[in-house]
Design an enzyme around this catalytic site. Structure first.
Site, mmCIF file in Angstrom:
data_model
loop_
_atom_site.group_PDB
_atom_site.id
_atom_site.type_symbol
_atom_site.label_atom_id
_atom_site.label_comp_id
_atom_site.label_asym_id
_atom_site.label_seq_id
_atom_site.Cartn_x
_atom_site.Cartn_y
_atom_site.Cartn_z
ATOM 1 N N ASN A 1 0.864 -1.183 0.000
ATOM 2 C CA ASN A 1 0.000 0.000 0.000
ATOM 3 C C ASN A 1 0.903 1.238 0.000
ATOM 4 O O ASN A 1 1.504 1.565 1.018
ATOM 5 C CB ASN A 1 -0.874 -0.026 1.263
ATOM 6 C CG ASN A 1 -1.709 1.228 1.423
ATOM 7 O OD1 ASN A 1 -1.816 2.034 0.490
ATOM 8 N ND2 ASN A 1 -2.307 1.396 2.592
ATOM 9 N N TRP A 2 0.989 1.877 -1.157
ATOM 10 C CA TRP A 2 1.913 3.022 -1.279
ATOM 11 C C TRP A 2 1.335 4.288 -0.642
ATOM 12 O O TRP A 2 2.023 5.293 -0.534
ATOM 13 C CB TRP A 2 2.254 3.274 -2.748
ATOM 14 C CG TRP A 2 3.027 2.169 -3.411
ATOM 15 C CD1 TRP A 2 3.417 0.975 -2.853
ATOM 16 C CD2 TRP A 2 3.513 2.141 -4.757
ATOM 17 N NE1 TRP A 2 4.114 0.213 -3.774
ATOM 18 C CE2 TRP A 2 4.176 0.909 -4.955
ATOM 19 C CE3 TRP A 2 3.447 3.027 -5.837
ATOM 20 C CZ2 TRP A 2 4.778 0.557 -6.165
ATOM 21 C CZ3 TRP A 2 4.040 2.674 -7.047
ATOM 22 C CH2 TRP A 2 4.696 1.457 -7.208
ATOM 23 N N LYS A 3 0.081 4.246 -0.255
ATOM 24 C CA LYS A 3 -0.594 5.417 0.347
ATOM 25 C C LYS A 3 -0.383 6.667 -0.526
ATOM 26 O O LYS A 3 -0.306 6.552 -1.737
ATOM 27 C CB LYS A 3 -0.107 5.633 1.787
ATOM 28 C CG LYS A 3 -0.140 4.349 2.626
ATOM 29 C CD LYS A 3 -0.007 4.625 4.085
ATOM 30 C CE LYS A 3 0.166 3.318 4.828
ATOM 31 N NZ LYS A 3 0.008 3.459 6.256
ATOM 32 N N HIS B 1 -9.521 0.788 4.830
ATOM 33 C CA HIS B 1 -8.235 1.002 5.502
ATOM 34 C C HIS B 1 -8.448 1.915 6.708
ATOM 35 O O HIS B 1 -9.271 2.834 6.670
ATOM 36 C CB HIS B 1 -7.226 1.620 4.531
ATOM 37 C CG HIS B 1 -5.835 1.617 5.085
ATOM 38 N ND1 HIS B 1 -5.396 2.589 5.958
ATOM 39 C CD2 HIS B 1 -4.803 0.757 4.922
ATOM 40 C CE1 HIS B 1 -4.141 2.315 6.303
ATOM 41 N NE2 HIS B 1 -3.761 1.213 5.686
ATOM 42 N N GLU C 1 -6.880 4.347 7.826
ATOM 43 C CA GLU C 1 -6.726 5.791 7.578
ATOM 44 C C GLU C 1 -7.992 6.373 6.951
ATOM 45 O O GLU C 1 -8.332 7.531 7.171
ATOM 46 C CB GLU C 1 -5.474 6.035 6.712
ATOM 47 C CG GLU C 1 -4.214 5.815 7.540
ATOM 48 C CD GLU C 1 -3.030 5.254 6.785
ATOM 49 O OE1 GLU C 1 -2.997 5.340 5.543
ATOM 50 O OE2 GLU C 1 -2.126 4.711 7.452
ATOM 51 N N GLU D 1 -5.428 -5.348 10.507
ATOM 52 C CA GLU D 1 -4.418 -4.323 10.736
ATOM 53 C C GLU D 1 -4.720 -3.582 12.042
ATOM 54 O O GLU D 1 -5.524 -2.634 12.048
ATOM 55 C CB GLU D 1 -4.416 -3.314 9.588
ATOM 56 C CG GLU D 1 -4.146 -3.923 8.232
ATOM 57 C CD GLU D 1 -3.572 -2.885 7.279
ATOM 58 O OE1 GLU D 1 -2.440 -3.072 6.844
ATOM 59 O OE2 GLU D 1 -4.250 -1.887 7.002
ATOM 60 N N GLY E 1 2.205 2.048 10.711
ATOM 61 C CA GLY E 1 3.107 3.187 10.553
ATOM 62 C C GLY E 1 3.777 3.619 11.846
ATOM 63 O O GLY E 1 4.367 4.695 11.924
ATOM 64 N N SER F 1 3.284 -2.307 10.381
ATOM 65 C CA SER F 1 4.746 -2.304 10.552
ATOM 66 C C SER F 1 5.391 -3.648 10.205
ATOM 67 O O SER F 1 6.372 -4.065 10.831
ATOM 68 C CB SER F 1 5.130 -1.857 11.960
ATOM 69 O OG SER F 1 4.669 -0.525 12.183
ATOM 70 N N GLY G 1 2.787 -1.250 4.298
ATOM 71 C CA GLY G 1 2.814 0.180 3.991
ATOM 72 C C GLY G 1 4.235 0.648 3.754
ATOM 73 O O GLY G 1 4.787 0.507 2.666
ATOM 74 N N GLY G 2 4.856 1.195 4.796
ATOM 75 C CA GLY G 2 6.178 1.814 4.671
ATOM 76 C C GLY G 2 7.209 0.965 3.947
ATOM 77 O O GLY G 2 7.922 1.459 3.059
HETATM 78 C C1 PEP Z 1 -0.795 -0.140 5.845
HETATM 79 O O1 PEP Z 1 -0.766 0.963 5.333
HETATM 80 O O2 PEP Z 1 -1.743 -0.872 5.562
HETATM 81 C C2 PEP Z 1 0.269 -0.519 6.755
HETATM 82 C C3 PEP Z 1 0.198 -1.680 7.339
HETATM 83 O O3 PEP Z 1 1.299 0.384 6.950
HETATM 84 P P1 PEP Z 1 2.721 0.072 7.664
HETATM 85 O O4 PEP Z 1 3.232 -1.224 7.081
HETATM 86 O O5 PEP Z 1 3.578 1.230 7.308
HETATM 87 O O6 PEP Z 1 2.459 -0.051 9.124
#
Ligand code: PEP
Length: 251
Positions: free
Chosen positions: A9-11, A95, A97, A167, A173, A213, A234-235
């Site tokens: 997920n590049w957000k 998600h 966010e 999640e 994040g 994470s 994500g990251g």
């Molecule tokens: C996500 O955006 O779904 C996510 C899990 O982010 P991260 O891996 O950065 O925690």
């Protein structure tokens, strides 16, 4: 046997050049991997250029959201048809966010999940508790409610298009990952719930990703859990080396 599924997920990250460079780098690194399903979900505006970079690769394209109507006066929204037209297979829905910053409700997410399936997209449907909900011992209750409401009205056949992503919001994040045991505990509950809502075959067939994470150093310990079928990243999905290492670890 469920095939592992790793999605990035590049957000709201990358630009037109770095999105293509990231996709091209992943194609080079992951072209021989066929034992893991891999998808990347760039921002809407880079879908077409990333699709071109992924063409003839095993990496599937996904979007980060979709609207439930198919066309018309919905300023700023994007339809399933538009995503299909841009070569998307997957779409992330619900998600945290979007739930907690944009204010999406379970009811809205349910409409989107149903529209995505009808429109030929494969939803990655996200659920997860806030830190205060975990601390109050409400994790299972919150996740169960999100799943019941998000999958409401789906039959056994249609629900199998869905990948669930557990999640925990406190792990997204933040650098704070759920322990493999915490992840497994919730994933097992989710699979049991799917059996109650649908049936055993459906529950055994559906994939449940962990997200929060996830990174190269914790991929193996999460993925050996019996009910963890993949990762929503994500990251770490923004770095070719990290994301490809995670996929190779799983492969
Ligand atoms: C996500 O955006 O779904 C996510 C899990 O982010 P991260 O891996 O950065 O925690």
């Amino acid at each position: 046997m469920r095939k592992p599924f790793i999605a990035g997920n590049w957000k709201m990250n990358t630009n037109s050049a770095t999105a293509v460079a990231l996709a091209s780098g992943l194609v080079k690194e992951l072209d021989s991997v066929d034992t893991v399903d891999v998808s990347v979900c760039p921002p809407f505006v880079y879908l077409q250029s990333v699709a071109a970079a992924l063409s003839a690769s095993n990496i599937a394209l996904g979007a980060q959201d979709v609207f439930y109507e198919s066309n018309g006066a919905f300023t700023g929204e994007i339809s399933c048809e538009m995503l299909k037209d841009c070569s998307c297979s997957y779409v992330i829905l619900g998600h945290s966010e979007r739930r907690h910053i944009i204010g999406e409700t379970d009811e809205l997410i349910n409409k989107k999940v149903k529209a995505a399936i009808s429109g030929g997209l494969l939803p990655i449907f996200c659920v997860g508790e806030l830190l205060e909900e975990r601390d109050a011992g409400k994790t299972m209750e919150v996740v169960e409610s999100q799943i019941r409401k998000g999958l409401d009205g789906l039959c056994k056949e249609r629900v199998q298009a869905v990948t669930i992503a557990y999640e925990p919001v406190w792990a997204i994040g933040t650098g704070r990952t759920a322990t493999p045991q915490q992840a497994q505990e919730v994933h097992a509950m989710i699979r049991g719930l799917l059996e109650t809502l649908f049936d055993k075959n459906v529950a055994q067939a559906m994939r449940i990703q962990y997200g929060g994470s996830a990174k190269p150093s914790n991929t193996a310990e999460l993925m050996v859990q019996p009910d963890v079928d993949g990762l929503l990243v994500g990251g770490a999905s923004l770095k070719v080396a990290d994301f490809s290492q995670m996929v190779k670890t799983v492969a």
